[in-house]
Design a protein around this motif. Structure first.
Motif, PDB file in Angstrom:
ATOM      1  N   SER A 100       0.715  -1.228   0.001  1.00 48.09           N
ATOM      2  CA  SER A 100       0.096   0.032  -0.032  1.00 48.09           C
ATOM      3  C   SER A 100       0.854   1.149   0.047  1.00 48.09           C
ATOM      4  N   THR A 111       0.869   0.948  -5.410  1.00 47.88           N
ATOM      5  CA  THR A 111      -0.654   1.143  -5.581  1.00 47.88           C
ATOM      6  C   THR A 111      -1.039   2.630  -5.544  1.00 47.88           C
ATOM      7  N   SER A 112      -0.462   3.460  -5.138  1.00 50.22           N
ATOM      8  CA  SER A 112      -0.710   5.025  -5.213  1.00 50.22           C
ATOM      9  C   SER A 112       0.335   5.901  -5.563  1.00 50.22           C
ATOM     10  N   GLN A 139      -2.620  -2.844 -10.372  1.00 51.63           N
ATOM     11  CA  GLN A 139      -2.469  -2.773  -8.969  1.00 51.63           C
ATOM     12  C   GLN A 139      -2.926  -1.002  -8.573  1.00 51.63           C
ATOM     13  N   ARG A 141      -4.363   2.100  -7.545  1.00 54.13           N
ATOM     14  CA  ARG A 141      -5.753   2.413  -7.020  1.00 54.13           C
ATOM     15  C   ARG A 141      -5.899   3.764  -6.783  1.00 54.13           C
ATOM     16  N   SER A 142      -4.992   4.570  -6.855  1.00 47.95           N
ATOM     17  CA  SER A 142      -5.158   6.435  -6.609  1.00 47.95           C
ATOM     18  C   SER A 142      -3.744   6.914  -7.684  1.00 47.95           C
ATOM     19  N   ASN A 200      -9.290  -1.057 -10.659  1.00 49.00           N
ATOM     20  CA  ASN A 200      -9.349  -0.683  -9.485  1.00 49.00           C
ATOM     21  C   ASN A 200      -8.897   0.523  -8.950  1.00 49.00           C
ATOM     22  N   THR A 203      -9.662   3.927  -7.931  1.00 40.70           N
ATOM     23  CA  THR A 203     -10.875   4.514  -7.001  1.00 40.70           C
ATOM     24  C   THR A 203     -10.684   6.158  -6.894  1.00 40.70           C
TER      25      THR A 203
END
Length: 323
Positions: A27, A54-55, A78, A80-81, A102, A104
């Protein structure tokens, strides 16, 4: 016995620490200055090279070194942001955007343009807000905007431009707020603005032009914006959306018996019945073969410039609205 219990506790603690550490690895934020993908191998190897990323803090730019360099973005699943902009441009062999299922959170712009064979953007179904612009242009194989169905707010302007085969923008129907100009232009196959009916706030300028098949524009929010005198450029569309006056005329016809005072000052006045609860005023021009009916509860005022062409039908009545 005591020593045995301590060993078990240490094992337990080791397991817990391992879980916490591995959880943090999956993360992590990364790429403060953004990242650009120019080859398929960069995308394919991303998860192996940066398994914990992931970000992404900065921008993500997907633009092949040549127009055929990138065929798939599945390797980015992978992510997400994105804290910056997401730009997908000039990828002629890209057919869909699978790989962003994925995603968001997008704090910046979503820019999708000049992807000649892009047909499907449904991968964005988990994205709810766009912090900056939504810009979709020159994607000549795109027929609808399925995948943007859950977008609620756009922080800045919304541009749908030069998508030759785009027929349907109804996927934008959840958008309630934008923060700038709303532009729908040069979309040859688009026939209706259905999908923009829930934008209640934030339009600073309305531009609807050069959509040769567009004939349905009199959505309630568009009607309200025009009746409030909002800035606009409306031209070069099909009948029903030719200009602001024509759209406003259709707005009155589609929303009868709701206004105390109605002004019908169009040239030409579109055929139909115009109703006012109390007062109706007109300086409009009823064309040849026109068929127009005015009704109002208290008075109808024919103002300077009003005209009725030969062979046109015109009736004015004082009666209760809606009867």
């Amino acid at each position: 016995m005591v020593f045995h219990i301590k060993i078990l506790s240490m094992k337990y603690l080791s397991i817990v620490l391992s879980i916490l550490i591995s959880g943090s690895l999956f993360s992590q934020s990364c790429f403060v200055n953004g990242i650009t993908f120019t080859t398929q191998s960069q995308i394919n190897n991303f998860s192996q090279s940066f398994p914990s990323c992931t970000s992404i803090i900065g921008d993500v730019n997907i633009e092949g070194a040549t127009s055929s360099s990138i065929q798939s973005i599945n390797g980015l699943a992978q992510i997400r942001s994105i804290g910056g902009n997401l730009r997908i441009a000039n990828n002629d062999d890209l057919i869909n955007l699978f790989g962003f299922e994925n995603l968001t959170n997008l704090d910046g712009d979503l820019l999708i343009f000049s992807n000649q064979n892009l047909e499907d953007i449904s991968a964005f179904e988990d994205l709810h807000d766009i912090g900056g612009y939504l810009h979709i242009s020159s994607n000549y194989s795109l027929e609808d905007l399925t995948g943007l169905d859950n977008i609620n707010d756009i922080g800045e302007s919304l541009l749908i431009f030069d998508n030759d085969n785009l027929e349907d923008i109804s996927a934008l129907g959840q958008i309630s707020t934008i923060g700038g100009t709303l532009t729908i232009a040069k979309n040859d196959s688009l026939t209706t603005l259905v999908g923009l009916e829930n934008i209640y706030y934030g339009i600073t300028d309305l531009r609807i032009f050069a959509n040769p098949s567009l004939s349905i524009c009199s959505l309630p929010r568009i009607c309200t914006y025009l009746s409030n005198g909002g800035n606009h450029l409306i031209t070069g569309n099909a009948q029903g959306c030719l200009n602001a006056e024509e759209i406003s005329s259709f707005c009155l016809l589609s929303d009868p018996c709701t206004k105390m005072i109605v002004s019908v000052d169009f040239d030409p006045v579109i055929n139909g019945t115009y109703q006012a609860i109390e007062e109706l005023n007109s300086s409009g021009n009823i064309p040849i073969d026109g068929d127009v009916h005015f009704t109002a509860g208290n008075c109808i005022t024919i103002e300077a410039g009003f005209s009725v062409a030969i062979n046109a039908r015109f009736l004015a009545e004082i009666k209760n609205c809606g009867l």
